[in-house]
Design a protein around this motif. Structure first.
Motif, PDB file in Angstrom:
ATOM      1  N   SER A  22       0.732  -1.357   0.061  1.00  0.00           N
ATOM      2  CA  SER A  22      -0.089   0.072  -0.083  1.00  0.00           C
ATOM      3  C   SER A  22       0.747   1.334  -0.065  1.00  0.00           C
ATOM      4  CB  SER A  22      -0.935   0.169   1.260  1.00  0.00           C
ATOM      5  OG  SER A  22      -0.311   0.036   2.466  1.00  0.00           O
ATOM      6  N   GLN A  23       2.063   1.107   0.551  1.00  0.00           N
ATOM      7  CA  GLN A  23       2.891   2.408   0.535  1.00  0.00           C
ATOM      8  C   GLN A  23       4.067   2.215  -0.589  1.00  0.00           C
ATOM      9  OE1 GLN A  23       3.800   1.138   4.901  1.00  0.00           O
ATOM     10  NE2 GLN A  23       4.086   3.640   4.891  1.00  0.00           N
ATOM     11  N   ARG A  24       4.068   1.283  -1.444  1.00  0.00           N
ATOM     12  CA  ARG A  24       5.104   1.180  -2.486  1.00  0.00           C
ATOM     13  C   ARG A  24       5.461   1.959  -3.230  1.00  0.00           C
ATOM     14  NH1 ARG A  24       5.617  -4.948  -3.812  1.00  0.00           N
ATOM     15  NH2 ARG A  24       5.760  -5.093  -1.472  1.00  0.00           N
ATOM     16  N   VAL A  25       4.083   2.458  -4.087  1.00  0.00           N
ATOM     17  CA  VAL A  25       4.134   3.185  -5.191  1.00  0.00           C
ATOM     18  C   VAL A  25       4.536   4.957  -4.663  1.00  0.00           C
ATOM     19  CG1 VAL A  25       2.604   4.480  -6.804  1.00  0.00           C
ATOM     20  CG2 VAL A  25       2.423   2.040  -6.387  1.00  0.00           C
ATOM     21  N   ASP A  26       4.023   5.346  -3.561  1.00  0.00           N
ATOM     22  CA  ASP A  26       4.333   6.683  -3.249  1.00  0.00           C
ATOM     23  C   ASP A  26       5.742   6.722  -2.620  1.00  0.00           C
ATOM     24  OD1 ASP A  26       1.774   7.473  -3.632  1.00  0.00           O
ATOM     25  OD2 ASP A  26       1.001   7.098  -1.543  1.00  0.00           O
ATOM     26  N   LEU A  27       6.304   5.765  -1.984  1.00  0.00           N
ATOM     27  CA  LEU A  27       7.729   5.713  -1.468  1.00  0.00           C
ATOM     28  C   LEU A  27       8.474   5.683  -2.630  1.00  0.00           C
ATOM     29  CD1 LEU A  27       7.425   3.823   1.864  1.00  0.00           C
ATOM     30  CD2 LEU A  27       7.472   6.203   1.490  1.00  0.00           C
ATOM     31  N   ALA A  29       8.236   6.576  -5.484  1.00  0.00           N
ATOM     32  CA  ALA A  29       8.224   7.855  -6.314  1.00  0.00           C
ATOM     33  C   ALA A  29       9.052   8.934  -5.409  1.00  0.00           C
ATOM     34  CB  ALA A  29       6.898   8.207  -6.602  1.00  0.00           C
ATOM     35  N   GLU A  30       8.870   8.749  -4.236  1.00  0.00           N
ATOM     36  CA  GLU A  30       9.635   9.720  -3.161  1.00  0.00           C
ATOM     37  C   GLU A  30      11.088   9.411  -3.553  1.00  0.00           C
ATOM     38  OE1 GLU A  30       9.917  11.011   1.397  1.00  0.00           O
ATOM     39  OE2 GLU A  30       8.152  10.016   0.687  1.00  0.00           O
ATOM     40  N   TYR A  70      12.011   4.207   6.356  1.00  0.00           N
ATOM     41  CA  TYR A  70      10.956   4.834   5.844  1.00  0.00           C
ATOM     42  C   TYR A  70       9.630   4.281   6.449  1.00  0.00           C
ATOM     43  CZ  TYR A  70      12.591   7.411   1.601  1.00  0.00           C
ATOM     44  OH  TYR A  70      13.322   7.986   0.722  1.00  0.00           O
ATOM     45  N   THR A  71       9.757   2.911   6.646  1.00  0.00           N
ATOM     46  CA  THR A  71       8.565   2.281   7.204  1.00  0.00           C
ATOM     47  C   THR A  71       8.656   2.233   8.805  1.00  0.00           C
ATOM     48  OG1 THR A  71       9.426   0.281   7.024  1.00  0.00           O
ATOM     49  CG2 THR A  71       8.151   0.992   5.213  1.00  0.00           C
TER      50      THR A  71
END
Length: 314
Positions: A22-27, A29-30, A70-71
């Motif tokens: 669930s966090q993979r795409v945003d992180l 890109a960041e 990050y997590t």
């Protein structure tokens, strides 16, 4: 043909492997944007693109560690929050469990008639096994606490109210008085046993009458020296290594006197109280237990003296 992935592509892919989907795409890109900005800054400073990219990724470090940051994922078994509690409890348990384990195994092996080598080997093996179990289960409990976020009993914001009381400096009058009173009680018990006995209506001594008078006098003399030692410790207000050495010599001297005048228990004591062949067996068991107790008390007395001397010297 598919495009060859760049170092940045490989780095981002490696970092995202341990990130929740669930966090993979945003992180991703960041992270990719952050790398691109740093590479661009180095290119503006005159570095070649390939060298700049490699330098940026090197500075970022292991992608798994970066992703954990990050997590908020923990990469340690026990963090600083619980480490000191874990270390204090582990040391305390090892100090308690290992000697008790060795004592119990050695006593059991002795009672079963094992050879000296077998007794030592069994005691050492039991201590190693106990150390592994204590270390594993204690660590497991704190790992669970660390992962679940539970508080320890004394956890919470630190305040000055949690400061420990100051340690008593030196040896107090109460410690000296207690030592002397116990020595007097012990001497009285020896005299009572060798003269009157502890069996109602029968003048039957538990200790070997062969102790009287030479062995008993030697024991009383050593008790008197021990009383003087307690006074010296009080006068000095602390234990020293010299006083601890004297204490060790006294403890070993008591054991030596009991060995010279052994058997410690009157051979006729249990024979007079128990009919049949069981008397000898009971006497053997009690004698073994008694000697283990004497050895344990002597060892603790010696160790305690040197530990006190060490603390006083700090």
């Amino acid at each position: 043909m598919p495009e060859t992935p760049t170092l940045t592509d490989r780095y981002v892919d490696a970092a995202m492997r341990t990130v929740p989907e669930s966090q993979r795409v945003d992180l991703a890109a960041e992270l990719r944007g952050s790398i691109a900005d740093q590479v661009e800054a180095r290119e503006d400073a005159g570095e070649p693109k390939d060298a700049a990219e490699r330098a940026v990724l090197t500075e970022l470090g292991d992608p798994d560690k970066l992703a954990a940051g990050y997590t908020g994922r923990q990469l340690h078994l026990i963090g600083p929050r619980y480490y000191l509690d874990w270390w204090r409890l582990l040391k305390l348990l090892l100090w308690i469990v290992l000697p008790c384990t060795a004592f119990g195994v050695a006593l059991g092996q002795t009672l079963s008639g094992a050879a000296v080598g077998g007794i030592i080997g069994s005691a050492v093996a039991a201590m190693l096994t106990a150390a592994v179990h204590v270390g594993f289960w204690t660590t497991l409990v704190f790992v669970i606490l660390e992962r679940t976020g539970h508080e320890t009993m004394d956890a919470g914001p630190w305040t000055p109210d949690r400061l420990p009381e100051p340690r008593q400096q030196g040896a107090g009058f109460g410690e000296m008085l207690t030592s002397i009173v116990w020595l007097l009680i012990l001497a009285g018990l020896v005299v009572w046993d060798l003269t009157l006995g502890f069996v109602p209506g029968r003048r039957l001594s538990f200790l070997n009458p062969a102790l009287w008078p030479v062995g008993a006098v030697l024991l009383f003399a050593l008790m008197a020296v021990a009383a003087v030692l307690a006074v010296l410790v009080y006068v000095r207000r602390r234990w020293t290594y010299g006083l601890a050495a004297v204490n060790a010599v006294l403890s070993l001297a008591v054991v030596a006197v009991l060995l010279v005048f052994s058997p410690v228990i009157d051979p006729a004591f249990f024979a007079a109280l128990i009919d049949g062949p069981d008397a000898a067996k009971v006497q053997q068991i009690v004698t073994i237990v008694l000697w283990f107790g004497i050895a344990a008390v002597a060892a603790w007395t010696i160790l305690d003296g040197f530990l006190k001397a060490r603390r006083a010297g700090r």
